[in-house]
Scaffold this active site. Structure first.
Site, PDB file in Angstrom:
ATOM      1  N   GLY A  86      50.393   9.592  56.771  1.00 15.56           N
ATOM      2  CA  GLY A  86      50.847  10.941  56.479  1.00 15.56           C
ATOM      3  C   GLY A  86      49.787  11.753  55.786  1.00 15.56           C
ATOM      4  O   GLY A  86      49.246  11.329  54.765  1.00 15.56           O
ATOM      5  N   CYS A 140      60.621   2.416  73.457  1.00 14.88           N
ATOM      6  CA  CYS A 140      59.745   3.440  74.023  1.00 14.88           C
ATOM      7  C   CYS A 140      59.154   2.987  75.360  1.00 14.88           C
ATOM      8  O   CYS A 140      58.707   3.812  76.160  1.00 14.88           O
ATOM      9  CB  CYS A 140      58.629   3.819  73.050  1.00 14.88           C
ATOM     10  SG  CYS A 140      57.716   2.415  72.379  1.00 14.88           S
ATOM     11  N   ASN A 177      61.028   6.140  54.630  1.00 16.83           N
ATOM     12  CA  ASN A 177      60.259   6.146  55.869  1.00 16.83           C
ATOM     13  C   ASN A 177      61.232   5.818  56.986  1.00 16.83           C
ATOM     14  O   ASN A 177      61.844   4.751  56.979  1.00 16.83           O
ATOM     15  CB  ASN A 177      59.147   5.094  55.806  1.00 16.83           C
ATOM     16  CG  ASN A 177      58.424   4.937  57.129  1.00 16.83           C
ATOM     17  OD1 ASN A 177      58.386   5.851  57.940  1.00 16.83           O
ATOM     18  ND2 ASN A 177      57.853   3.766  57.353  1.00 16.83           N
ATOM     19  N   GLY A 178      61.418   6.724  57.924  1.00 19.99           N
ATOM     20  CA  GLY A 178      62.324   6.458  59.032  1.00 19.99           C
ATOM     21  C   GLY A 178      63.110   7.678  59.439  1.00 19.99           C
ATOM     22  O   GLY A 178      62.742   8.818  59.133  1.00 19.99           O
ATOM     23  N   CYS A 196      61.207   8.203  70.880  1.00 21.55           N
ATOM     24  CA  CYS A 196      61.643   7.391  69.739  1.00 21.55           C
ATOM     25  C   CYS A 196      62.571   8.217  68.857  1.00 21.55           C
ATOM     26  O   CYS A 196      62.321   9.398  68.610  1.00 21.55           O
ATOM     27  CB  CYS A 196      60.436   6.927  68.933  1.00 21.55           C
ATOM     28  SG  CYS A 196      60.884   5.973  67.458  1.00 21.55           S
ATOM     29  N   TYR A 221      49.570   0.604  67.200  1.00 20.55           N
ATOM     30  CA  TYR A 221      48.867   1.839  66.856  1.00 20.55           C
ATOM     31  C   TYR A 221      48.937   2.243  65.392  1.00 20.55           C
ATOM     32  O   TYR A 221      47.929   2.577  64.791  1.00 20.55           O
ATOM     33  CB  TYR A 221      49.410   2.971  67.733  1.00 20.55           C
ATOM     34  CG  TYR A 221      48.920   4.359  67.373  1.00 20.55           C
ATOM     35  CD1 TYR A 221      47.556   4.669  67.438  1.00 20.55           C
ATOM     36  CD2 TYR A 221      49.800   5.348  66.969  1.00 20.55           C
ATOM     37  CE1 TYR A 221      47.102   5.945  67.108  1.00 20.55           C
ATOM     38  CE2 TYR A 221      49.351   6.623  66.643  1.00 20.55           C
ATOM     39  CZ  TYR A 221      48.010   6.917  66.709  1.00 20.55           C
ATOM     40  OH  TYR A 221      47.557   8.162  66.381  1.00 20.55           O
ATOM     41  N   CYS A 266      56.014   8.737  57.933  1.00 22.53           N
ATOM     42  CA  CYS A 266      55.551   8.750  56.553  1.00 22.53           C
ATOM     43  C   CYS A 266      55.242   7.340  56.068  1.00 22.53           C
ATOM     44  O   CYS A 266      55.373   6.365  56.797  1.00 22.53           O
ATOM     45  CB  CYS A 266      56.606   9.393  55.645  1.00 22.53           C
ATOM     46  SG  CYS A 266      58.245   8.673  55.843  1.00 22.53           S
ATOM     47  N   CYS A 300      59.405  -2.303  64.948  1.00 17.71           N
ATOM     48  CA  CYS A 300      58.750  -1.341  65.833  1.00 17.71           C
ATOM     49  C   CYS A 300      57.444  -1.899  66.391  1.00 17.71           C
ATOM     50  O   CYS A 300      56.500  -2.188  65.646  1.00 17.71           O
ATOM     51  CB  CYS A 300      58.475  -0.043  65.075  1.00 17.71           C
ATOM     52  SG  CYS A 300      57.512   1.164  66.010  1.00 17.71           S
TER      53      CYS A 300
END
Length: 496
Positions: free
Chosen positions: A62, A476, A136-137, A418, A278, A36, A272
């Protein structure tokens, strides 16, 4: 009970986790799904309208639902709905949302159940008054805390980890909301950028590792908060600084004061890496690093590590364009628009047959025959998840007449799930977890395949080499998680 502008009551959740069961946000494009985006305003008479435009800028984070909650010092007004920001809000439901502080949220589109219950901000009523939360998370220890609270008599109306946070705040013996929030955040683990809104305070906080991006902006005397700095440009604001890991800011309606505090010291910084690769928009800056520039450096580094003689370079739109430009500049091979994205496919209520679904990528992408026919093509993409989309795109280029297709990925092999708010398949569904690079090359029908090295990625992002892993989370790729994570088998992810 506080009600929204549409009269809705407290939401009910149907999944164990906020992102449970969501194994890909797009049935045609095998890409990762961001959880989000959040946007907050303090000290501006048009807080709701600013949030509306700010959420527009974060729409890429989102597309399933959107919501805004506004406080005016005495009461709340909020509205949430399913769909894009422009579909959820209009003059009729924005007009009653008067106040100088607001928090807004966009949630990503999933292949799982789409319900209004999953929309944020969540609004709760407790002994201290009304409380709205947007985040967010993902909290990795939420299930354990929830189980303990239920044994102690708590009754949950949802299964969202955000409700776990609300319960902890409500049960706190602290006498003020700020102390209760601090106490709560010390109990939870994971990645988060939180905004808490009461009728007279806005509280923002970022996890101690800084896993999720969270930035501060200014618009005149007003304060802005967002998942990405591009949202500030949209509303005419300016980037001020990042919210520090473990930092907690308190903005008070009565005094107008902004108190810089913290609930935790900075732990191992772990931003991250996929935000740089991306998720984030190219015009955003994260920790003072421009995303477009970082992606171009990834492409340049990839060219150094994995040059191939070819006629043209093309990127898979949109997130790979910057890396493709960097690869072309480094090699001197011309960059061309060999792939075009159809931006108007939208969402449809018509479910195509299985046969048509197999051709579904053509609804999203088209190869430009006049550009690729008879050419040796270098196709740049940011990642390979399951490999299905890579195969389809390689075949698109071949069907358009490409003589050779060489795939270059501007990140290391994505081999681990993740747990921090990015929607990923189970480990056994990640092609890099079960196949070698050569096996992946065969699976996607490419003439050659190379991934950016781990060290090459760190160098390209460009963070100072003064912290562990240059202050990035690359779990990841390397399976080194900065926090405790749940047991995958217990989560039902299907891992062996």
């Amino acid at each position: 009970m506080v009600r929204s502008t549409s009269g809705e009551a407290t939401p009910l959740w149907t999944g164990r986790y906020y992102n449970e069961g969501h194994t890909g946000q797009d049935s045609f494009m095998d890409k990762l799904g961001e959880e989000c985006g959040v946007f907050g305003v303090f000290g501006h008479s048009e807080a709701a309208s600013l949030s509306y435009y700010g959420l527009h800028a974060l729409q890429h984070r989102g597309q399933e639902s959107a919501g805004i909650c506004v406080a005016n010092g005495e009461s709340f007004h909020y509205h949430r709905g399913m769909g894009l920001v422009k579909e959820v809000f209009n003059n009729d439901n924005l007009a009653p949302m008067t106040g100088s502080a607001s928090i807004g949220h966009v949630r990503y589109s999933t292949s799982g159940e789409s319900k209004l219950a999953n929309a944020q901000p969540l609004v709760f009523k407790y002994r201290g008054g009304d409380l709205a939360i947007a985040t967010n998370g993902n909290l990795t220890n939420a299930p354990e805390i929830k189980e303990q609270l239920e044994k102690e008599g708590s009754i949950f109306q949802t299964t969202s980890d955000t409700e776990v946070v609300a319960h902890l705040i409500a049960r706190s013996k602290q006498n003020d909301i700020v102390s209760a929030v601090k106490e709560t955040l010390l109990r939870v683990e994971g990645a988060y950028a939180f905004m808490f809104l009461t009728k007279d305070k806005l509280i923002v906080a970022r996890d101690p590792h800084g896993l999720r991006p969270f930035v501060i902006g200014r618009l005149g005397n007003a304060w802005l908060f967002a998942s990405e700095s591009c949202a500030f440009d949209t509303v005419g604001g300016k980037y001020y600084r990042d919210v520090e890991p473990g930092e907690l800011l308190v903005l008070d309606f009565k005094t107008g004061a902004v108190t810089e505090d913290r609930f935790s010291p900075i732990k191992q910084r772990a931003i991250c890496a996929m935000e740089y690769i991306y998720f984030a928009r190219p015009d955003s800056d994260i920790d003072e690093t421009n995303i477009h520039s970082a992606r171009k450096r990834m492409g340049r580094q990839l060219a150094i590590e994995a040059f191939v003689d070819a006629d043209i370079v093309t990127g898979v739109p949109d997130s790979s364009i910057s890396a493709a430009i960097g690869y072309a500049e480094q090699t001197g091979i011309p960059y061309e628009l060999g792939l075009i994205k159809n931006r108007y496919t939208g969402r449809t209520f018509i479910q195509p047959s299985q046969e048509l679904r197999e051709q579904g990528v053509k609804m999203k992408l088209s190869a430009v025959r006049s550009i690729v026919e008879g050419k040796r093509v270098v196709m740049i993409d940011d990642s390979i998840v399951r490999g299905t989309t890579s195969l389809r795109i390689v075949n698109l280029l071949r069907e358009a007449g490409a003589k050779e297709v060489h795939v270059r990925i501007s990140s290391p092999p994505f081999a681990n799930p993740c747990f921090y708010g990015i929607d990923t398949p189970s480990r056994k569904e990640l092609i890099a977890a079960v196949k070698s690079v050569e096996e992946i090359r065969e699976a996607i029908n490419a003439d050659s395949l190379h991934f950016l090295s781990h060290e090459g990625l760190l160098t390209a992002i460009g963070r100072p080499n003064v912290e562990v892993n240059r202050g990035l989370c690359t779990a990841c790729f390397d399976n080194r998680y900065p926090t405790p994570v749940p047991d995958e088998a217990a989560l039902g992810c299907g891992c062996d």
